[in-house]
Design an enzyme around this catalytic site. Structure first.
Site, PDB file in Angstrom:
ATOM      1  N   GLU A 193      -2.797   2.496   1.594  1.00 38.22           N
ATOM      2  CA  GLU A 193      -1.591   3.192   1.124  1.00 38.22           C
ATOM      3  C   GLU A 193      -0.587   2.181   0.567  1.00 38.22           C
ATOM      4  O   GLU A 193      -0.028   2.380  -0.509  1.00 38.22           O
ATOM      5  CB  GLU A 193      -0.951   3.955   2.284  1.00 38.22           C
ATOM      6  N   ASP A 197       0.453   2.336  -3.411  1.00 39.96           N
ATOM      7  CA  ASP A 197       1.844   2.591  -3.821  1.00 39.96           C
ATOM      8  C   ASP A 197       2.289   1.566  -4.858  1.00 39.96           C
ATOM      9  O   ASP A 197       2.784   1.890  -5.930  1.00 39.96           O
ATOM     10  CB  ASP A 197       2.767   2.470  -2.590  1.00 39.96           C
ATOM     11  N   SER A 254       0.334  10.727  -2.167  1.00 41.11           N
ATOM     12  CA  SER A 254       0.884   9.357  -2.074  1.00 41.11           C
ATOM     13  C   SER A 254       0.570   8.590  -3.343  1.00 41.11           C
ATOM     14  O   SER A 254       1.164   7.553  -3.606  1.00 41.11           O
ATOM     15  CB  SER A 254       0.244   8.607  -0.909  1.00 41.11           C
TER      16      SER A 254
END
Lengths: 367, 176
Positions: free
Chosen positions: A77, A81, A280
């Site tokens: 993650e 990002d 996300s």
């Protein structure tokens, strides 16, 4: 044809040319924050850009990491990002808020809010992948966090939150199924980002709903005035509305916008990883595009976009590709068969107003 | 006494286990969210700076101006500080807006300060993190009700990631 979403697929779909990058001459900046106790490694970003960043000017390292980083394994993650925020918002100074190593009795998301209240000079755009079921949080906590978002909006910060990856969600309240809204996605003072897929996963085509895209109506926050007309239009015209007992039609409806959330390539711990999916991923993509628009606004002597929703709804989603096909998931029962809300013309609680068409969105938001 | 967060979920998230009670002499840091002022005015300002048809569109406030507007009242600041110092809290630090206060206390002091709490150490989550939390509801003296919104660091566990790897075959079947 392509084998999954990479920066060039994103830039092609959202009409970003090689010229659509930061100028490197302004004080423009952007940030991503995740609270999963994951490490972020600059070396992953450098490898990612080496593999996928050849067609556009970009920065291969972040400007500022908030939170101690260790030698531990990077998290997917944290890597995702940064890599997609810096691919969509290319060549723009980027901060990473990734906070392993905090004290055991602290709450990571709360520590981020304290940072917002303690730093005068912060990036203009913040993309945040964090969400909890509204029903698992106290109203005192949600109301106070909502006030923190108001403080950020008053300062002209743009906060983008992922809408969640469980569709409308589902839980049982006194024996009856209901949809399960997510917070902070349901805060009226943030811009919430849903998810889409390509109609053909191996081609750059128009987009349809990604069935995981979080969306629905808050049980805690009333509908803000800026979205009353758009939501009323949806509730009046949608041909496939779930029974009203599943949701609170007077609540803050979300998401507000969307972007691709399916089948991303990510580099983490130096390994390219395919087929990563979730809102996300869509959130930093949309955030990077808003940063590019801020770049033009700053070069024009205009203020950054700030809290986007009032303007977004006033302009009826001009500059966004409207997503009108597909439904997201919800309760697996006789009545719904797993289908929640469905997208439709204009705003809907699955993809909001739709996904960014950069040149048109730029023109709309430069006016 | 009163409970600031009676509706906060306090169950152990899947995948987390308790390592037992924390030593009463251990130190932990708690964050106190102090009651702010002028929130209606703040909401009006957000509307004014975010609405393109408003004459004030794009004229944002600096952090210091936001602080000036919403900082807790002197009574709140004084009442909370007196309460915390009396309980043995130390090394407290605030933020520019003064509406959060983070202090260090010994576990035994914290459990006295917040009746009902019982701190345990837990381990779990995708990153095998360690946290100190209390799954018992906490209370505050009634006199604090007008001054404290909630206390952070008691009930909420770090979130888990919802990213998934979905190979194409699975997606193709689902798109229909």
């Amino acid at each position: 044809l392509h084998l999954g979403v990479t920066p060039s697929v994103i830039r092609k779909r959202y009409n970003l040319t090689a010229q659509d990058v930061g100028s490197g001459t302004t004080n423009n900046s952007q940030a991503c924050a995740q609270f999963l106790e994951q490490y972020f490694h600059n070396s992953d970003l450098a490898e990612f850009m080496r593999l996928f960043g050849g067609s556009f000017v970009h920065q291969a390292s972040v400007s500022h990491v908030v939170g101690k980083q260790g030698r531990g394994r990077a998290g997917i993650e944290a890597s995702l990002d940064v890599e997609y925020l810096m691919s969509a918002g290319a060549n723009i100074s980027t901060w990473v808020y990734s906070n392993p190593g905090r004290h055991e009795a602290q709450e990571p998301f709360l520590q981020w809010l304290l940072l917002l209240s303690n730093e005068s000079a912060l990036p203009h755009v913040h993309t945040v992948s964090y969400g909890d079921d509204e029903d698992s949080l106290s109203s005192a906590y949600m109301q106070r966090v909502n006030t923190e978002f108001m403080k950020a909006a008053a300062r002209g910060l743009t906060l983008l939150f992922a809408s969640g990856d469980s569709g409308a969600g589902c839980w049982s309240v006194s024996g009856r199924h209901q949809f399960r809204p997510s917070f902070p996605a349901s805060s009226p003072y943030v811009t919430t980002v849903g998810g889409t897929s390509f109609r053909n996963p191996f081609q750059v085509t128009n987009e349809i709903v990604d069935f995981i895209s979080g969306g629905g109506f808050s049980n805690v926050f009333p509908k803000p005035s800026y979205q009353e007309e758009a939501v009323a239009q949806f509730l009046k015209s949608s041909p496939r509305l779930p029974p009203s007992s599943y949701f609170n039609a007077s609540g803050r409806a979300y998401p507000d916008v969307a972007a691709l959330s399916d089948g991303y390539w990510v580099v983490s711990n130096r390994i390219p990883i395919p087929w990563v999916s979730g809102t996300s991923a869509s959130t930093p993509v949309f955030g990077g595009i808003l940063s590019l628009i801020n770049e033009h606004r700053i070069l024009n002597g205009q203020p950054p976009l700030g809290f986007l929703n009032p303007r977004l709804y006033q302009q009826h989603g001009a500059g966004l590709f409207d997503v009108t096909h597909g439904c997201h998931e919800s309760c697996l029962n006789e009545e719904l068969q797993g289908e929640g809300f469905c997208s439709g013309p204009g705003w809907d609680p699955v993809t909001g107003w739709g996904t960014p068409n950069f040149p048109v969105l730029l023109k709309t938001l430069l006016n | 006494n009163y409970s600031p967060e009676p509706d906060q979920q306090r169950k152990l998230p899947p995948g987390w286990v308790s390592l037992g009670r924390v030593d009463p002499e251990e130190e932990l840091s708690l964050t106190f969210a102090l009651r702010q002022q002028n929130l209606k005015r703040l909401s009006e300002l957000v509307q004014a700076v975010s609405d393109p048809s408003s004459p004030r569109y794009g004229k944002y406030l600096a952090l210091e101006e936001v602080a000036e507007l919403i900082r807790p009242s002197p009574l709140t600041l004084h009442t909370v500080q007196k309460w915390l110092v009396a309980a043995g809290a130390r090394n407290c630090h605030s933020v520019t807006t003064q509406d959060f206060l983070t202090c260090w206390l010994r576990v035994r002091q914290a459990e006295l300060l917040l009746p009902g709490t019982e701190f345990h150490r837990y381990v779990g989550g995708p990153e095998v993190s360690r946290v100190v939390r209390s799954l018992h509801p906490y209370q505050l003296p009634q006199a604090l009700a007008p001054h404290v919104d909630f206390v952070g660091g008691l009930h909420r566990f770090p979130p888990t990631s919802s990213l998934r790897q979905r190979p194409r075959s699975q997606v193709a079947g689902t798109v229909g």
